[in-house]
Design an enzyme around this catalytic site. Structure first.
Site, PDB file in Angstrom:
ATOM      1  CB  THR A  77      23.173  -6.764   1.961  1.00  0.00           C
ATOM      2  OG1 THR A  77      22.436  -5.560   2.221  1.00  0.00           O
ATOM      3  CG2 THR A  77      24.071  -6.567   0.743  1.00  0.00           C
ATOM      4  CB  CYS A 170      24.062  -7.356   7.823  1.00  0.00           C
ATOM      5  SG  CYS A 170      23.960  -6.016   6.607  1.00  0.00           S
TER       6      CYS A 170
END
Length: 217
Positions: A77, A170
């Site tokens: 991320t 993600c």
């Protein structure tokens, strides 16, 4: 008053990622049954963090933004200014919470904050985090060590979203990211932090909260 009733909150402004992560590790390694839980609210300088399950192919083109391999769950991320981080150092055994309980209460707190701004958000059972109209607005990543959590959540408030295009956020190719300022242009990150904190306190059940803007108090 028992330690389980107390919470130390640290509102820390903008911080570099790696020293903050090392502080979380050190705090968790040194805590004992009498250690008061802590929640840290802050922003980070630009950084990509790659979780324990992270795969190199999800880093598409990091460019000049550093990549840090970390010990939380999940994939890659991005963190940067205008994104609110809430790091939760919580003794799960003392509070009789499981990891899934923690994830759920974090998601609920974020959904409630966004609802305060008229934004209808929701979690996904198969992909931890919080979403608005199919786009991700909040990422979650926890680590549990010695019965206590560290790491936490990242809520997009008013930030540059372009770096998310340099990764598969993600681990999901093509996942679109959004932020609160798209729905509330004049949003204040500090105010959102206070709202989020209040929901987390209610969800977890602390009765006494001490707040500071320092690492050391």
């Amino acid at each position: 008053m028992e330690p389980r009733d107390l919470l130390q909150v640290r509102v820390l402004g903008r911080q570099p990622y790696e020293p903050t992560w090392r502080r979380m590790q050190s705090f968790t390694d040194q805590r004992n049954a009498e250690t008061v839980d802590e929640i840290w609210l802050l922003e980070h300088e630009p950084v990509f963090t790659q979780g324990q399950a992270g795969k190199a192919e999800h880093l598409l083109n990091p460019g000049d933004i550093p990549v840090v391999q970390v010990d939380r769950g999940g994939q890659v991320t991005y963190h940067g200014p205008g994104q609110l981080l809430a790091y939760l150092m919580i003794d799960l055994r003392r509070r009789k919470l499981g990891v899934r309980d923690m994830v759920s209460l974090m998601e609920r707190a974020v959904v409630n904050v966004l609802s305060d701004y008229g934004v209808q958000a929701y979690p996904k059972p198969d992909a931890p985090g919080v979403y608005v109209e199919g786009e991700k607005i909040c990422s979650l990543g926890l680590r549990v060590r010695r019965g206590a959590t560290f790491h936490g959540l990242a809520l997009n408030i008013d930030m540059a979203l372009e770096p998310f295009l340099r990764i598969n956020p993600c681990g999901y190719a093509g996942l679109s990211m959004t932020q609160l300022s798209r729905y509330e242009p004049a949003v204040d990150t500090g105010r959102v932090g206070e709202q989020l904190l209040n929901y987390l306190i209610d969800e977890i059940g602390y009765t006494s909260v001490n707040r500071t803007t320092s690492w050391d108090e």
